[in-house]
Write a protein that holds these residues in place. Sequence first.
Motif, PDB file in Angstrom:
ATOM      1  N   GLU A 149      16.914   0.883   4.884  1.00  0.00           N
ATOM      2  CA  GLU A 149      15.418   0.749   5.448  1.00  0.00           C
ATOM      3  C   GLU A 149      15.272   1.703   6.643  1.00  0.00           C
ATOM      4  O   GLU A 149      14.281   2.298   6.918  1.00  0.00           O
ATOM      5  N   ASP A 150      16.470   1.835   7.559  1.00  0.00           N
ATOM      6  CA  ASP A 150      16.602   2.629   8.935  1.00  0.00           C
ATOM      7  C   ASP A 150      16.520   4.184   8.333  1.00  0.00           C
ATOM      8  O   ASP A 150      15.613   5.009   9.057  1.00  0.00           O
ATOM      9  N   TYR A 151      17.224   4.388   7.154  1.00  0.00           N
ATOM     10  CA  TYR A 151      17.150   5.765   6.676  1.00  0.00           C
ATOM     11  C   TYR A 151      15.596   6.043   6.349  1.00  0.00           C
ATOM     12  O   TYR A 151      15.020   7.271   6.647  1.00  0.00           O
ATOM     13  N   TYR A 152      15.084   5.324   5.535  1.00  0.00           N
ATOM     14  CA  TYR A 152      13.586   5.360   5.059  1.00  0.00           C
ATOM     15  C   TYR A 152      12.813   5.762   6.362  1.00  0.00           C
ATOM     16  O   TYR A 152      11.689   6.623   6.260  1.00  0.00           O
ATOM     17  N   ALA A 153      12.773   4.756   7.276  1.00  0.00           N
ATOM     18  CA  ALA A 153      11.930   4.894   8.459  1.00  0.00           C
ATOM     19  C   ALA A 153      11.902   6.211   9.243  1.00  0.00           C
ATOM     20  O   ALA A 153      11.315   6.723   9.503  1.00  0.00           O
ATOM     21  N   MET A 154      13.388   6.543   9.202  1.00  0.00           N
ATOM     22  CA  MET A 154      13.541   8.056   9.820  1.00  0.00           C
ATOM     23  C   MET A 154      12.855   9.149   9.208  1.00  0.00           C
ATOM     24  O   MET A 154      12.359   9.802   9.577  1.00  0.00           O
ATOM     25  N   PRO A 179      15.817   3.605  -6.373  1.00  0.00           N
ATOM     26  CA  PRO A 179      16.316   2.368  -6.623  1.00  0.00           C
ATOM     27  C   PRO A 179      16.716   1.665  -5.257  1.00  0.00           C
ATOM     28  O   PRO A 179      17.135   2.400  -4.188  1.00  0.00           O
ATOM     29  N   LYS A 180      16.520   0.402  -4.986  1.00  0.00           N
ATOM     30  CA  LYS A 180      16.649  -0.345  -3.787  1.00  0.00           C
ATOM     31  C   LYS A 180      18.128  -0.503  -3.561  1.00  0.00           C
ATOM     32  O   LYS A 180      18.585  -1.195  -4.453  1.00  0.00           O
ATOM     33  N   ASP A 181      18.496  -0.506  -2.381  1.00  0.00           N
ATOM     34  CA  ASP A 181      19.927  -0.964  -2.177  1.00  0.00           C
ATOM     35  C   ASP A 181      20.163  -2.496  -2.332  1.00  0.00           C
ATOM     36  O   ASP A 181      19.225  -3.236  -1.578  1.00  0.00           O
ATOM     37  N   SER A 185      17.036  -4.681   2.300  1.00  0.00           N
ATOM     38  CA  SER A 185      15.519  -5.650   2.365  1.00  0.00           C
ATOM     39  C   SER A 185      14.382  -4.502   2.052  1.00  0.00           C
ATOM     40  O   SER A 185      13.945  -3.866   2.625  1.00  0.00           O
ATOM     41  N   ASN A 186      14.033  -5.319   0.926  1.00  0.00           N
ATOM     42  CA  ASN A 186      12.610  -4.467   0.381  1.00  0.00           C
ATOM     43  C   ASN A 186      11.564  -4.801   1.320  1.00  0.00           C
ATOM     44  O   ASN A 186      10.655  -3.781   1.438  1.00  0.00           O
ATOM     45  N   SER A 187      11.330  -5.985   1.823  1.00  0.00           N
ATOM     46  CA  SER A 187      10.140  -6.105   2.802  1.00  0.00           C
ATOM     47  C   SER A 187      10.302  -5.097   3.902  1.00  0.00           C
ATOM     48  O   SER A 187       9.211  -4.851   4.473  1.00  0.00           O
ATOM     49  N   ASN A 188      11.633  -4.837   4.393  1.00  0.00           N
ATOM     50  CA  ASN A 188      11.435  -3.904   5.665  1.00  0.00           C
ATOM     51  C   ASN A 188      11.194  -2.325   5.197  1.00  0.00           C
ATOM     52  O   ASN A 188      10.719  -1.732   5.962  1.00  0.00           O
ATOM     53  N   LEU A 189      11.367  -2.024   3.986  1.00  0.00           N
ATOM     54  CA  LEU A 189      10.979  -0.781   3.524  1.00  0.00           C
ATOM     55  C   LEU A 189       9.339  -0.676   3.384  1.00  0.00           C
ATOM     56  O   LEU A 189       8.694   0.239   3.918  1.00  0.00           O
ATOM     57  N   GLN A 190       8.641  -1.841   2.968  1.00  0.00           N
ATOM     58  CA  GLN A 190       7.175  -1.922   3.015  1.00  0.00           C
ATOM     59  C   GLN A 190       6.719  -2.071   4.347  1.00  0.00           C
ATOM     60  O   GLN A 190       5.772  -1.403   4.604  1.00  0.00           O
ATOM     61  N   ARG A 191       7.270  -2.656   5.463  1.00  0.00           N
ATOM     62  CA  ARG A 191       6.695  -2.978   6.506  1.00  0.00           C
ATOM     63  C   ARG A 191       7.009  -1.528   7.284  1.00  0.00           C
ATOM     64  O   ARG A 191       6.360  -1.151   8.128  1.00  0.00           O
ATOM     65  N   ALA A 192       7.977  -0.771   7.034  1.00  0.00           N
ATOM     66  CA  ALA A 192       8.318   0.478   7.951  1.00  0.00           C
ATOM     67  C   ALA A 192       7.057   1.668   7.398  1.00  0.00           C
ATOM     68  O   ALA A 192       6.652   2.246   8.204  1.00  0.00           O
ATOM     69  N   LEU A 193       6.625   1.672   6.255  1.00  0.00           N
ATOM     70  CA  LEU A 193       5.502   2.296   5.975  1.00  0.00           C
ATOM     71  C   LEU A 193       4.131   1.837   6.536  1.00  0.00           C
ATOM     72  O   LEU A 193       3.512   2.538   7.085  1.00  0.00           O
ATOM     73  N   GLN A 194       3.901   0.623   6.341  1.00  0.00           N
ATOM     74  CA  GLN A 194       2.784  -0.055   6.956  1.00  0.00           C
ATOM     75  C   GLN A 194       2.518   0.164   8.424  1.00  0.00           C
ATOM     76  O   GLN A 194       1.687   0.410   8.909  1.00  0.00           O
ATOM     77  N   GLU A 195       3.693  -0.043   9.188  1.00  0.00           N
ATOM     78  CA  GLU A 195       3.594   0.001  10.533  1.00  0.00           C
ATOM     79  C   GLU A 195       3.499   1.522  10.947  1.00  0.00           C
ATOM     80  O   GLU A 195       2.926   1.689  11.967  1.00  0.00           O
ATOM     81  N   ARG A 196       3.699   2.538  10.100  1.00  0.00           N
ATOM     82  CA  ARG A 196       3.382   3.832  10.294  1.00  0.00           C
ATOM     83  C   ARG A 196       2.229   4.431   9.983  1.00  0.00           C
ATOM     84  O   ARG A 196       1.852   5.776  10.496  1.00  0.00           O
ATOM     85  N   LEU A 197       1.254   3.691   9.248  1.00  0.00           N
ATOM     86  CA  LEU A 197      -0.094   4.156   8.831  1.00  0.00           C
ATOM     87  C   LEU A 197      -1.182   3.506   9.642  1.00  0.00           C
ATOM     88  O   LEU A 197      -1.572   2.375   9.499  1.00  0.00           O
ATOM     89  N   LYS A 198      -1.377   4.190  10.755  1.00  0.00           N
ATOM     90  CA  LYS A 198      -2.205   3.642  12.086  1.00  0.00           C
ATOM     91  C   LYS A 198      -3.533   3.509  11.593  1.00  0.00           C
ATOM     92  O   LYS A 198      -4.192   2.697  11.973  1.00  0.00           O
ATOM     93  N   SER A 199      -4.188   4.470  11.053  1.00  0.00           N
ATOM     94  CA  SER A 199      -5.864   4.452  10.597  1.00  0.00           C
ATOM     95  C   SER A 199      -5.989   3.898   9.228  1.00  0.00           C
ATOM     96  O   SER A 199      -5.152   3.989   8.483  1.00  0.00           O
ATOM     97  N   GLU A 200      -7.493   3.422   9.248  1.00  0.00           N
ATOM     98  CA  GLU A 200      -7.807   2.887   7.872  1.00  0.00           C
ATOM     99  C   GLU A 200      -7.798   3.974   6.796  1.00  0.00           C
ATOM    100  O   GLU A 200      -7.453   3.658   5.624  1.00  0.00           O
ATOM    101  N   GLU A 201      -8.096   5.175   7.204  1.00  0.00           N
ATOM    102  CA  GLU A 201      -8.153   6.393   6.503  1.00  0.00           C
ATOM    103  C   GLU A 201      -6.745   6.685   5.965  1.00  0.00           C
ATOM    104  O   GLU A 201      -6.416   7.109   4.626  1.00  0.00           O
ATOM    105  N   GLU A 202      -5.733   6.511   6.673  1.00  0.00           N
ATOM    106  CA  GLU A 202      -4.331   6.915   6.171  1.00  0.00           C
ATOM    107  C   GLU A 202      -3.931   5.546   5.203  1.00  0.00           C
ATOM    108  O   GLU A 202      -3.339   5.886   4.232  1.00  0.00           O
ATOM    109  N   ARG A 203      -4.358   4.545   5.575  1.00  0.00           N
ATOM    110  CA  ARG A 203      -4.058   3.568   4.832  1.00  0.00           C
ATOM    111  C   ARG A 203      -4.691   3.608   3.419  1.00  0.00           C
ATOM    112  O   ARG A 203      -4.096   3.325   2.207  1.00  0.00           O
ATOM    113  N   ASN A 204      -6.039   4.009   3.183  1.00  0.00           N
ATOM    114  CA  ASN A 204      -6.589   4.141   2.236  1.00  0.00           C
ATOM    115  C   ASN A 204      -5.998   5.293   1.184  1.00  0.00           C
ATOM    116  O   ASN A 204      -5.949   4.997   0.018  1.00  0.00           O
TER     117      ASN A 204
END
Length: 314
Positions: A149-154, A179-181, A185-204
């Motif tokens: 998760e930390d590697y992916y966030a980086m 492949p997931k380690d 934590s799979n949820s931490n991978l999801q949260r890492a991406l969600q937290e870094r997409l700040k605008s609605e355009e980026e999320r779309n």
Amino acid sequence: MTGKELRLILKEYNQKELIDIILELYKRVPKKKKIEHDIDAFIKHEKKDIKKEPQTFEELEKEIETFLFYVDSGYYESKNDFVSQKERSNWRLKVKKYYKILCSIDSSSKEGSRSTTLLIEIYKRLSEGSNYLLFVNFETFRALGVSQEDYYAMLLDRLLTVEKDTKTIEVCCDLLMVPKDPYGSNSNLQRALQERLKSEEERNDAISCLKRMIEELKQKQKEEKNSHKLYCYESDSNFLTIMVLILYIVSKKEDKGISFYHKNYQERFSEVKEYILLEQLEEYQCYDAWIKEYESKKINYRDSLKEKYKKFKK
């Protein structure tokens, strides 16, 4: 004799005398001990270090590419003529070195993009190696000392700091497909991406990309006969479906997210499927949507959900 005493004595000899002493000592070391302590390699390494210039980025890049090629060829997994047993056992030391150097290079610098690409390629091998034997052990991220998760966030930080266009967001989404380690934590991978997409355009942009990936996985499921691959496709599809749900929730479009989840999440047992959805709604504090969803289904919920319903309803 202590090391300090030895140094004082050796200072009294000239270079020729020192060479003669080393040669004599070398002759006196039994062959078995030379092999055991890898004396020849030690001497050659020391000589090399004295003359060697600092490694350039191009040399490092070539070294890493060779390492990746050897990994892909199975040379770090079992005995071969290209990678010694000692090097196979110490693979993590190489990766730690590469990780430290590459992370220290500013992602927006001249060599930043190439550094990020190399980090991505290493990440892919570590992810695969945590599930399939690419190295002498499976716990690849633990060996590195950095969680998946930390590697992916980086990687996300490096990619999105430089550019947040559609193409970059697609790369970020594609990295969710590794492949997931098993220890992560799979949820931490999801949260890492969600937290870094700040605008609605980026999320779309991310939602569009993820939906396309889900459809591709479903198509593969239709064509696949192998049960293990079918399971992997289903798991990946479900993982991405939850990612879409989360992005809709964060964009305050819970109804769209819930609708998409029901159409795409694959689970035989309706209560389990509902439990997973309610978990996500609770995680992101969507209590009104949680209650509405709970009441809309005529399901014999597990006791823990019944208790939560009473709590949220108050």
